[in-house]
Design a protein around this motif. Structure first.
Motif, PDB file in Angstrom:
ATOM      1  N   ILE A  19       0.823  -1.211   0.000  1.00 24.42           N
ATOM      2  CA  ILE A  19       0.000   0.000   0.000  1.00 24.42           C
ATOM      3  C   ILE A  19       0.858   1.263   0.000  1.00 24.42           C
ATOM      4  N   TYR A  20       1.916   1.259   0.799  1.00 23.69           N
ATOM      5  CA  TYR A  20       2.742   2.454   0.968  1.00 23.69           C
ATOM      6  C   TYR A  20       3.887   2.434  -0.043  1.00 23.69           C
ATOM      7  N   ARG A  21       3.950   3.427  -0.918  1.00 27.00           N
ATOM      8  CA  ARG A  21       4.877   3.398  -2.035  1.00 27.00           C
ATOM      9  C   ARG A  21       6.109   4.289  -1.849  1.00 27.00           C
ATOM     10  N   THR A  22       5.914   5.604  -1.789  1.00 19.72           N
ATOM     11  CA  THR A  22       7.071   6.498  -1.713  1.00 19.72           C
ATOM     12  C   THR A  22       6.635   7.891  -1.289  1.00 19.72           C
ATOM     13  N   VAL A  23       7.604   8.666  -0.804  1.00 15.22           N
ATOM     14  CA  VAL A  23       7.373  10.077  -0.511  1.00 15.22           C
ATOM     15  C   VAL A  23       7.852  10.883  -1.721  1.00 15.22           C
ATOM     16  N   ARG A  24       6.968  11.734  -2.220  1.00  8.65           N
ATOM     17  CA  ARG A  24       7.292  12.533  -3.404  1.00  8.65           C
ATOM     18  C   ARG A  24       7.281  14.023  -3.062  1.00  8.65           C
ATOM     19  N   ARG A  25       7.910  14.814  -3.950  1.00 11.75           N
ATOM     20  CA  ARG A  25       8.017  16.257  -3.750  1.00 11.75           C
ATOM     21  C   ARG A  25       7.018  16.982  -4.657  1.00 11.75           C
ATOM     22  N   ILE A  26       6.376  17.975  -4.123  1.00  9.93           N
ATOM     23  CA  ILE A  26       5.587  18.898  -4.941  1.00  9.93           C
ATOM     24  C   ILE A  26       6.445  20.144  -5.126  1.00  9.93           C
ATOM     25  N   THR A  27       6.783  20.436  -6.364  1.00  8.73           N
ATOM     26  CA  THR A  27       7.708  21.535  -6.660  1.00  8.73           C
ATOM     27  C   THR A  27       7.028  22.591  -7.528  1.00  8.73           C
ATOM     28  N   ARG A  28       7.648  23.765  -7.562  1.00  7.39           N
ATOM     29  CA  ARG A  28       7.123  24.847  -8.390  1.00  7.39           C
ATOM     30  C   ARG A  28       8.035  25.022  -9.607  1.00  7.39           C
ATOM     31  N   GLY A  29       7.443  24.909 -10.786  1.00  2.96           N
ATOM     32  CA  GLY A  29       8.212  25.038 -12.015  1.00  2.96           C
ATOM     33  C   GLY A  29       8.532  26.471 -12.368  1.00  2.96           C
ATOM     34  N   PRO A  30       9.330  26.655 -13.431  1.00  6.58           N
ATOM     35  CA  PRO A  30       9.697  28.015 -13.872  1.00  6.58           C
ATOM     36  C   PRO A  30       8.487  28.878 -14.202  1.00  6.58           C
ATOM     37  N   ASP A  31       7.409  28.226 -14.618  1.00  2.00           N
ATOM     38  CA  ASP A  31       6.212  28.984 -14.976  1.00  2.00           C
ATOM     39  C   ASP A  31       5.316  29.262 -13.771  1.00  2.00           C
ATOM     40  N   GLY A  32       5.777  28.832 -12.578  1.00  2.00           N
ATOM     41  CA  GLY A  32       5.012  29.078 -11.367  1.00  2.00           C
ATOM     42  C   GLY A  32       4.004  27.990 -11.042  1.00  2.00           C
ATOM     43  N   ARG A  33       3.843  27.019 -11.944  1.00  2.00           N
ATOM     44  CA  ARG A  33       2.883  25.952 -11.711  1.00  2.00           C
ATOM     45  C   ARG A  33       3.493  24.841 -10.858  1.00  2.00           C
ATOM     46  N   LEU A  34       2.613  24.132 -10.151  1.00  2.00           N
ATOM     47  CA  LEU A  34       3.059  23.019  -9.308  1.00  2.00           C
ATOM     48  C   LEU A  34       3.199  21.754 -10.134  1.00  2.00           C
ATOM     49  N   GLN A  35       4.144  20.900  -9.738  1.00  2.00           N
ATOM     50  CA  GLN A  35       4.345  19.612 -10.405  1.00  2.00           C
ATOM     51  C   GLN A  35       4.958  18.628  -9.427  1.00  2.00           C
ATOM     52  N   LEU A  36       4.892  17.350  -9.778  1.00  3.12           N
ATOM     53  CA  LEU A  36       5.482  16.300  -8.934  1.00  3.12           C
ATOM     54  C   LEU A  36       6.938  16.090  -9.309  1.00  3.12           C
ATOM     55  N   ASP A  37       7.805  16.150  -8.300  1.00  6.98           N
ATOM     56  CA  ASP A  37       9.222  15.806  -8.445  1.00  6.98           C
ATOM     57  C   ASP A  37       9.922  16.606  -9.549  1.00  6.98           C
ATOM     58  N   GLY A  38       9.584  17.885  -9.644  1.00  2.00           N
ATOM     59  CA  GLY A  38      10.263  18.735 -10.608  1.00  2.00           C
ATOM     60  C   GLY A  38      11.610  19.214 -10.088  1.00  2.00           C
ATOM     61  N   ALA A  39      12.264  20.057 -10.874  1.00  2.00           N
ATOM     62  CA  ALA A  39      13.595  20.544 -10.498  1.00  2.00           C
ATOM     63  C   ALA A  39      13.535  21.821  -9.680  1.00  2.00           C
ATOM     64  N   GLY A  40      12.343  22.393  -9.547  1.00  2.00           N
ATOM     65  CA  GLY A  40      12.224  23.667  -8.867  1.00  2.00           C
ATOM     66  C   GLY A  40      12.151  23.549  -7.353  1.00  2.00           C
ATOM     67  N   GLU A  41      11.753  24.640  -6.751  1.00  2.00           N
ATOM     68  CA  GLU A  41      11.657  24.734  -5.289  1.00  2.00           C
ATOM     69  C   GLU A  41      10.620  23.752  -4.746  1.00  2.00           C
ATOM     70  N   VAL A  42      10.956  23.098  -3.644  1.00  2.00           N
ATOM     71  CA  VAL A  42      10.019  22.183  -2.998  1.00  2.00           C
ATOM     72  C   VAL A  42       9.003  22.995  -2.199  1.00  2.00           C
ATOM     73  N   VAL A  43       7.727  22.794  -2.545  1.00  2.00           N
ATOM     74  CA  VAL A  43       6.653  23.498  -1.854  1.00  2.00           C
ATOM     75  C   VAL A  43       6.046  22.633  -0.755  1.00  2.00           C
ATOM     76  N   GLU A  44       5.961  21.334  -1.033  1.00  2.00           N
ATOM     77  CA  GLU A  44       5.353  20.409  -0.079  1.00  2.00           C
ATOM     78  C   GLU A  44       5.809  18.984  -0.386  1.00  2.00           C
ATOM     79  N   PHE A  45       5.644  18.096   0.597  1.00  2.00           N
ATOM     80  CA  PHE A  45       5.913  16.680   0.407  1.00  2.00           C
ATOM     81  C   PHE A  45       4.596  15.919   0.480  1.00  2.00           C
ATOM     82  N   VAL A  46       4.509  14.816  -0.259  1.00  2.00           N
ATOM     83  CA  VAL A  46       3.278  14.048  -0.320  1.00  2.00           C
ATOM     84  C   VAL A  46       3.619  12.559  -0.328  1.00  2.00           C
ATOM     85  N   LEU A  47       2.817  11.776   0.371  1.00  2.00           N
ATOM     86  CA  LEU A  47       3.006  10.322   0.422  1.00  2.00           C
ATOM     87  C   LEU A  47       2.111   9.678  -0.628  1.00  2.00           C
TER      88      LEU A  47
END
Length: 500
Positions: free
Chosen positions: A73-101
């Motif tokens: 059931i439990y897979r991995t902890v992933r990063r929610i990051t902010r891209g160059p365009d200001g949009r949020l994405q999973l495991d991007g190269a930008g700033e980490v905004v939040e973590f998600v399981l």
């Protein structure tokens, strides 16, 4: 992270999800076959998720701890990051905004809290053994558990319940606080001794029906506590107590006592006889667990449930006295079914522990509960070892204040006498039952068995019948019961006669 960013993350995940589930400290977003869990930015005293680093820490612990019981059931902890365009994405190269399981999504209706009636006998047995196996494999925590850990929760309960006294009733709350403190004082030495014996382990911590999933007929434990080690590094019996209390509260005492009996048979394999003495503290542990649910329910504005839990907590502090019941008869007479039917009605919640010679035999032989043994093992010496263990375990349970139902053939007068003597020495009432049915009925039942601990065959039955012909009549302490029809009807009639 600001309030605006927290809302932005929730909106972004929610936009990709079919629906979301919100609790006081987390949000879960369900998207296809996946589920994403985000910790809320909160500080509640007993947990602190106020910073990004603390939330990452909590999610990584949740992943690591839950993989022990629910690796699929439990897979991995992933990063929610902010891209160059200001949009949020999973495991991007930008700033980490939040973590998600990230988790595998499962059927919410398959959680046992949504279907407590589904906990039938075989599932209750499997659940008890699964929890015992989980505890046996759990890391020992020498500084956890004991009186200190339980007193932490007892004091927390007292504070929170007193704050709720205007809604719940000051007199009842104070009676519970005083009764709990008095019982804790009586059991403190036992709790500390169990800590020294290795019963303090890294446990689930929140083991109620809402955190047990049923998939493919198998119970899966999930969502263990990761945020406070004082609540998870506890006595294994206190961990089990939440499940037993929950079943008992939901009027499933029949399932609860089956869970307890199966747990003990499995735990005896890992922990030895010392596991039995701790049951003297079980009423206290059940009461503490019910008290936790009382204030949690009240804070959720369910005062009716809170009041009911408060009554349950008080009730557990006044347990019914122990007694010994021995259920005998030829193979196929329905002893085990009879024993399990009557067990919930005797002694302290959730009822009498059922000790089966069939299960003890497998345990002593190092075999699985339903694994068939070679007939060569059935020697007179092994027979004596099995009955010796039966009476020794029963004596320990009675000394701990537990009612006991013995499930064995009891064909020999000497064994029936040992059962009577055991009750007399323990100072508890005794009742003996001998189930009877025609040989053809017994043979038919034996041939129809599957997946049971008993190794009895029709040939074994014939040998028992021959031995019974030359056996002395039972004493007046034993009642003969016709079990040729429904065992349920026989058990009900016997209990009615006993109460009358």
């Amino acid at each position: 992270m600001t309030d605006q960013e927290e809302a932005e993350v929730a909106a972004w995940l929610g936009g990709q999800a079919e629906r979301s589930i919100e609790t006081a400290c987390a949000r879960v977003f369900l998207a296809g076959e996946r589920a994403f869990k985000v910790k809320r930015r909160v500080e509640l005293g007993y947990l602190d998720y106020s910073t990004l680093e603390l939330r990452r820490w909590a999610l990584e612990r949740e992943l690591a701890f839950n993989r022990a019981a629910a690796p699929d059931i439990y897979r991995t902890v992933r990063r929610i990051t902010r891209g160059p365009d200001g949009r949020l994405q999973l495991d991007g190269a930008g700033e980490v905004v939040e973590f998600v399981l990230e988790m595998r999504r499962f059927d919410e209706h398959a959680v046992l809290a949504a279907q407590p009636w589904a906990v039938d006998g075989p599932l209750a047995d499997a659940l008890g053994r699964a929890v015992a196996g989980f505890h046996a494999a759990a890391p020992v925590r020498p500084k956890g558990g004991g009186g200190t850990a339980l007193k932490f929760t007892i004091d927390s309960n007292a504070k929170l319940l007193r704050e709720l006294a205007p809604q719940l009733g000051s007199e009842r709350v104070e009676a519970l606080v005083a009764g709990t403190d008095a019982e804790f004082a009586r059991r403190r030495a036992l709790l500390d001794a169990r800590q020294a014996q290795g019963f303090a382990r890294h446990c689930h911590g929140d083991l109620h029906l809402g955190n047990i999933l049923l998939e493919d007929g198998r119970p899966i434990l999930f969502d263990c506590i990761e945020f406070n080690d004082v609540l998870s590094e506890v006595d294994v019996q206190y961990d089990l107590a939440f499940l037993l209390m929950d079943l008992d509260f939901r009027r499933r005492r029949d399932a609860a006592v089956r869970v307890l009996s199966a747990y003990l048979d499995e735990a005896l394999r890992a922990f030895g006889d010392a596991v039995l003495g701790g049951l003297a503290a079980l009423p206290l542990m059940l009461s503490v667990r019910a008290a936790v649910r009382a204030h949690v329910s009240a804070h959720s504005r369910d005062l009716q449930a809170a009041s009911a839990y408060l009554d349950a907590a008080l009730g557990h502090l006044s347990p019914a006295p122990p007694r010994l019941v021995a259920v005998g008869g030829l193979s196929g007479s329905g002893k085990t079914t009879f024993a399990r039917l009557i067990a919930p009605g005797f002694g302290a919640a959730p009822g009498a522990v059922v000790l089966r010679t069939d299960e003890i035999r497998k345990r002593l032989a190092g075999a699985g509960p339903t694994e068939r043994l070679e007939r060569s093992l059935y020697t007179p010496e092994f027979y004596e070892r099995v009955y010796g263990a039966l009476f020794d375990e029963a004596a320990r349970l009675l000394a701990a204040g537990r009612a006991v139902v013995l499930d064995a053939t009891f064909l020999e007068p000497a064994l029936r006498a040992r059962a009577e003597t055991l009750a007399r020495d323990a100072g508890v009432p005794f009742s003996g039952v001998l189930l009877e049915a025609p040989a053809e009925v017994l043979a038919g039942r034996i041939e129809a068995r599957a997946g049971d601990a008993s190794d009895a065959t029709v040939e074994v039955l014939m040998g028992q019948i021959e031995r019974l012909r030359t056996s002395e009549a039972p004493s007046a302490a034993w009642r003969r019961v016709d079990a040729s029809g429904s065992v349920e009807d026989s058990a009900e009639a016997w209990v009615t006669a006993l109460e009358g």
